[in-house]
Design a protein around this motif. Structure first.
Motif: not given
Ligand code: HEM
Length: 497
Positions: A70-99
């Motif tokens: 709800k905050t970001f809409g289709y904008e890809t945003f970053a998440i970070s968790v200690p010990t893990l590689p950097p990550g993103v969350v995608i919500n835009d169907p265009r990005n998912l189609e690419f994946v």
């Protein structure tokens, strides 16, 4: 309930801070869009990132992903968790189609495999490359059109008769029945017989152990120190041993079936000929029996648990929406009138658009696989310009995407099967808008089977019975890789007059 609490949290907290400091000294994330760092969720903490958030109960996490959407809409945003590689969350169907279209750029990755290895081993859920291809081919042979017809018209019809008998008994004695158990028993019998030529039940030791191990495996994706904490979870290792033993039993049974006289196959009926056809295909195409055992267990989990859970959430939602219940009844009556009676092959996704819409709408709100995680095999740039260095983690939360107001409109949270019907016909969405069955080369192999089983089961049971909840309030899911309902679905059942 939180995953970890009390003094354990304190020790883990200290460990985490140490790891973060080392990590931040050694590694600086380079995920960018147009040269800028990506925005982060508002509750992201310095150093700890979203680490604490990920320790929370799973249902809370779903709500968090939904509020981020709800905050970001289709904008890809970053998440970070200690010990893990950097990550993103995608919500835009265009990005998912690419994946989906660039499967080779996004593997299951070490992040996923290391956590799910104990449970899935070499099985298709974990596999890439040739190992994946061989298992997928065997699955395609099992789920071919003629096998699906036998599975639905003969085997399912027989097991549904047993289900109806059981529910008739419950309607007479007035006792509460757990519908989740009923559906799990149905799909266990079906998959057990058709895929492995074995009798499987929902209360088998293997099933109970698998359920528990799936919960622990799911928690590994939230707990950055799982590799330490899980060493002390003895019940988990006991369950994993039981699962492995059962995998070996499936293979041994198939080998002994195979050595039976080939001539006897000619005498068998249609159901007999198809029984065990998945494990036969796996044995024919994969020489290593350890891999065959893992593959068999993966197929079992993928095919039976997801379908049973999806049916459970469907019945839960229908019980809460009388208008939908009435519309299902009208579709059943229309088909019966057209064909002059109730028959096993009458109800199918193609003939029952409204029932299929109800099932699909329940899948939208309660997707049996609520998260997906991939890892970039090579550096790449998403269609929205987000640059992902090799090794970045990419997450999409189907639960949250399926509640997007941008994709589904202002009533996205509402259960409204009509959204799938246009001019009386069921109209599907693309996999990247509705990723409940995944997409691309790794589209779920059992989509057609799941839909056919669901439509027939719904038609048979709604035709015979009315159901009402035996407990008040909303139901939620318990920790698992899929979406079982916490505490099952206790209902009262009555025959329709
Ligand atoms: C409502 C029911 C079902 C849902 C929502 C569902 C959903 C999914 C999803 C999301 C995936 C991707 C998992 C991942 O790679 O992380 C998947 C994969 C798979 N599903 Fe299903 N599934 C369902 C029923 C079935 C059934 C009945 C079967 C049949 C045996 C099946 C067999 C598979 C297999 C073999 C894969 C792995 C495909 C591959 O990686 O190439 N599924 N499913």
């Amino acid at each position: 309930m939180a995953l970890i609490d009390g003094p354990v949290l304190l020790i883990l907290g200290t460990l985490l801070v140490t790891i973060i400091l080392v990590k931040s000294l050694l590694f600086s994330p380079t995920i960018k869009r147009n040269g800028q760092s990506l925005r982060k969720p508002p509750d992201t903490l310095p150093l700890l990132g979203n680490g604490i958030r990920f320790l929370q109960a799973r249902q809370t996490l779903f709500h968090w992903f939904t509020s981020c959407e709800k905050t970001f809409g289709y904008e890809t945003f970053a998440i970070s968790v200690p010990t893990l590689p950097p990550g993103v969350v995608i919500n835009d169907p265009r990005n998912l189609e690419f994946v989906f279209k660039n499967e080779s750029l996004f593997g299951k990755g070490e992040f996923f495999k290391s956590r799910s290895w104990d449970l899935f081993g070499y099985g298709i859920i974990n596999a890439d490359g040739n190992l994946w291809k061989a298992q997928r081919k065997a699955g395609l042979a099992f789920l071919n059109t003629s096998n699906l017809k036998v599975l639905n018209d003969v085997a399912l019809a027989q097991y549904l008769d047993q289900t109806v008998e059981l529910l008739l008994g419950k309607s007479e004695d007035g006792n509460v029945v757990d519908l989740q158990d009923v559906f799990h028993e149905l799909t266990s019998l079906l998959m057990g017989k058709m895929a492995y030529n074995m009798e499987m039940h929902t209360k088998d030791d293997f099933t109970v152990g698998f359920d528990y191990a799936s919960g622990v495996t799911a928690e590994r994706f939230q707990n950055p120190l799982w590799f330490i904490t899980d060493q002390f979870r003895r019940p988990f290792w006991k369950a994993i041993r039981a699962i492995r033993i059962f995998g070996d039993e499936i293979v041994a049974k198939a080998q002994s079936d195979k050595s039976e006289k080939a001539a006897s196959a000619l005498e068998k009926d249609r159901m007999g000929q198809m029984s065990g056809s998945l494990i036969k295909s796996l044995l024919d195409s994969i020489p290593d029996t350890e891999i065959v055992a893992d593959a068999a267990l993966n197929y079992l989990s993928a095919g039976r648990d997801t379908t049973a859970q999806a049916l459970t959430w469907t019945f839960y939602l229908v019980m809460r929406h009388q208008g939908v219940r009435d519309e299902i009844q009208r579709e059943i009556e229309r088909l019966i009138a057209q064909h002059g009676g109730f028959g096993p092959s009458l109800f199918a996704p193609a003939t029952s658009p409204y029932i299929l819409a109800v099932f699909t709408e329940a899948l939208r709100l309660y997707p049996p696989v609520p998260f997906e995680i991939k890892q970039a095999v090579a550096s790449t740039t998403l269609p929205d310009g987000t640059y992902l260095p090799k090794g970045s983690v990419l997450v999409w939360c189907t639960w949250a995407m399926n509640r997007s107001h941008i994709t589904w409109g202002a009533d996205a949270e509402e259960f409204r099967p009509d959204r799938w019907i246009v001019d009386g016909k069921f109209v599907a969405k693309s996999a990247h808008e509705f990723p409940v069955f995944n997409g691309g080369q790794r589209l779920c192999l059992g989509k057609k089977m799941a839909e056919a089983v669901a439509v027939k089961t719904m038609a048979a049971l709604f035709w015979m019975f009315s159901f009402s909840p035996a407990t008040a309030g909303e139901r939620s899911s318990k920790s698992s890789l899929t979406l079982p309902m916490e505490g099952g679905l206790p209902v009262r059942v009555q025959t329709r007059t």
